[in-house]
Design a protein around this motif. Structure first.
Motif, mmCIF file in Angstrom:
data_model
loop_
_atom_site.group_PDB
_atom_site.id
_atom_site.type_symbol
_atom_site.label_atom_id
_atom_site.label_comp_id
_atom_site.label_asym_id
_atom_site.label_seq_id
_atom_site.Cartn_x
_atom_site.Cartn_y
_atom_site.Cartn_z
ATOM 1 N N TRP A 1 0.855 -1.182 0.000
ATOM 2 C CA TRP A 1 0.000 0.000 0.000
ATOM 3 C C TRP A 1 0.894 1.237 0.000
ATOM 4 N N VAL A 2 0.591 2.198 -0.850
ATOM 5 C CA VAL A 2 1.234 3.506 -0.806
ATOM 6 C C VAL A 2 0.202 4.466 -0.233
ATOM 7 N N PHE A 3 0.527 5.000 0.933
ATOM 8 C CA PHE A 3 -0.378 5.932 1.593
ATOM 9 C C PHE A 3 0.104 7.356 1.368
ATOM 10 N N LYS A 4 -0.812 8.195 0.930
ATOM 11 C CA LYS A 4 -0.546 9.630 0.820
ATOM 12 C C LYS A 4 -1.070 10.269 2.095
ATOM 13 N N ALA A 5 -0.178 10.906 2.849
ATOM 14 C CA ALA A 5 -0.568 11.530 4.105
ATOM 15 C C ALA A 5 -1.467 12.731 3.834
ATOM 16 N N ASP A 6 -2.582 12.779 4.521
ATOM 17 C CA ASP A 6 -3.528 13.885 4.428
ATOM 18 C C ASP A 6 -3.024 14.991 5.354
ATOM 19 N N LEU A 7 -2.373 15.990 4.771
ATOM 20 C CA LEU A 7 -1.708 17.031 5.548
ATOM 21 C C LEU A 7 -2.308 18.400 5.279
ATOM 22 N N THR A 8 -2.137 19.288 6.244
ATOM 23 C CA THR A 8 -2.519 20.682 6.029
ATOM 24 C C THR A 8 -1.496 21.305 5.079
ATOM 25 N N SER A 9 -1.783 22.473 4.557
ATOM 26 C CA SER A 9 -0.841 23.116 3.641
ATOM 27 C C SER A 9 0.477 23.458 4.358
ATOM 28 N N ASP A 10 0.415 23.829 5.628
ATOM 29 C CA ASP A 10 1.652 24.101 6.382
ATOM 30 C C ASP A 10 2.471 22.829 6.578
ATOM 31 N N GLU A 11 1.803 21.728 6.908
ATOM 32 C CA GLU A 11 2.503 20.451 7.079
ATOM 33 C C GLU A 11 3.124 19.994 5.763
ATOM 34 N N LEU A 12 2.393 20.163 4.681
ATOM 35 C CA LEU A 12 2.892 19.775 3.370
ATOM 36 C C LEU A 12 4.118 20.606 2.985
ATOM 37 N N LEU A 13 4.098 21.873 3.286
ATOM 38 C CA LEU A 13 5.246 22.735 3.016
ATOM 39 C C LEU A 13 6.481 22.250 3.777
ATOM 40 N N ARG A 14 6.303 21.866 5.041
ATOM 41 C CA ARG A 14 7.426 21.349 5.846
ATOM 42 C C ARG A 14 7.959 20.038 5.264
ATOM 43 N N VAL A 15 7.061 19.171 4.825
ATOM 44 C CA VAL A 15 7.481 17.897 4.227
ATOM 45 C C VAL A 15 8.295 18.163 2.965
ATOM 46 N N HIS A 16 7.780 19.015 2.086
ATOM 47 C CA HIS A 16 8.487 19.330 0.839
ATOM 48 C C HIS A 16 9.818 20.030 1.101
ATOM 49 N N SER A 17 9.856 20.942 2.080
ATOM 50 C CA SER A 17 11.107 21.658 2.360
ATOM 51 C C SER A 17 12.173 20.720 2.936
ATOM 52 N N ALA A 18 11.757 19.585 3.487
ATOM 53 C CA ALA A 18 12.706 18.578 3.979
ATOM 54 C C ALA A 18 13.137 17.624 2.866
ATOM 55 N N GLY A 19 12.625 17.873 1.642
ATOM 56 C CA GLY A 19 13.005 17.026 0.509
ATOM 57 C C GLY A 19 12.236 15.729 0.417
ATOM 58 N N HIS A 20 11.040 15.709 0.995
ATOM 59 C CA HIS A 20 10.218 14.501 0.985
ATOM 60 C C HIS A 20 8.915 14.716 0.222
ATOM 61 N N LEU A 21 8.289 13.610 -0.105
ATOM 62 C CA LEU A 21 6.926 13.580 -0.607
ATOM 63 C C LEU A 21 6.058 13.030 0.522
ATOM 64 N N PRO A 22 4.781 13.387 0.580
ATOM 65 C CA PRO A 22 3.940 12.926 1.687
ATOM 66 C C PRO A 22 3.437 11.487 1.463
ATOM 67 N N LEU A 23 4.355 10.587 1.146
ATOM 68 C CA LEU A 23 4.016 9.205 0.842
ATOM 69 C C LEU A 23 4.753 8.258 1.781
ATOM 70 N N ILE A 24 4.053 7.249 2.249
ATOM 71 C CA ILE A 24 4.639 6.212 3.104
ATOM 72 C C ILE A 24 4.173 4.867 2.563
#
Length: 132
Positions: free
Chosen positions: A48-71
């Motif tokens: 299963w590839v899960f896309k994390a349901d994040l707020t726009s602020d959380e998504l910005l932090r994930v992207h700025s860390a060089g990640h995609l919101p996928l687990i």
């Protein structure tokens, strides 16, 4: 945990059928070694590839860390190049750095190779991390 239990735990989100590779073990290993030289790999099935349901602020932090919101969560390890996991074990990844061709799910430490069919679904981080 079986697939139906996972879907039930996700609430009303809809799972989407996804396709990894149907290539032979030898072909897949050759490709992952050529594409990601020196990086450990893990072949997985029933995933299963899960896309994390994040707020726009959380998504910005994930992207700025060089990640995609996928687990990634896989019910079955087929092979792990570093022998961290045994065949038949389950595995849950850290956050994804790159997802190539719907097959190569790369994290900081590992490239997971998605074999056969799997599923994708959006879920909260709480739900994702509640699995095992």
């Amino acid at each position: 945990m079986d697939e139906i239990s996972i879907v039930d735990a996700m609430g009303s989100g809809q799972a989407v059928l996804m396709h990894g590779t149907d290539g032979s073990r030898d072909a897949v290993v050759t490709e992952v070694r050529a594409s990601f030289p020196g990086k450990p790999y893990c072949l997985v099935e029933d995933w299963w590839v899960f896309k994390a349901d994040l707020t726009s602020d959380e998504l910005l932090r994930v992207h700025s860390a060089g990640h995609l919101p996928l687990i990634l969560f896989a019910h079955r390890v087929v092979e792990d190049s570093q022998h961290r996991f045994h065949p038949g074990d389950w595995v849950r990844s850290s956050m994804c750095r790159a997802f190539s061709d719907g097959v190569f799910f790369e994290t900081r430490n590992t490239v997971y190779v998605l074999l056969g069919q799997g599923h994708g679904q959006t879920a909260s981080l709480k739900a994702i991390f509640s699995f095992f």
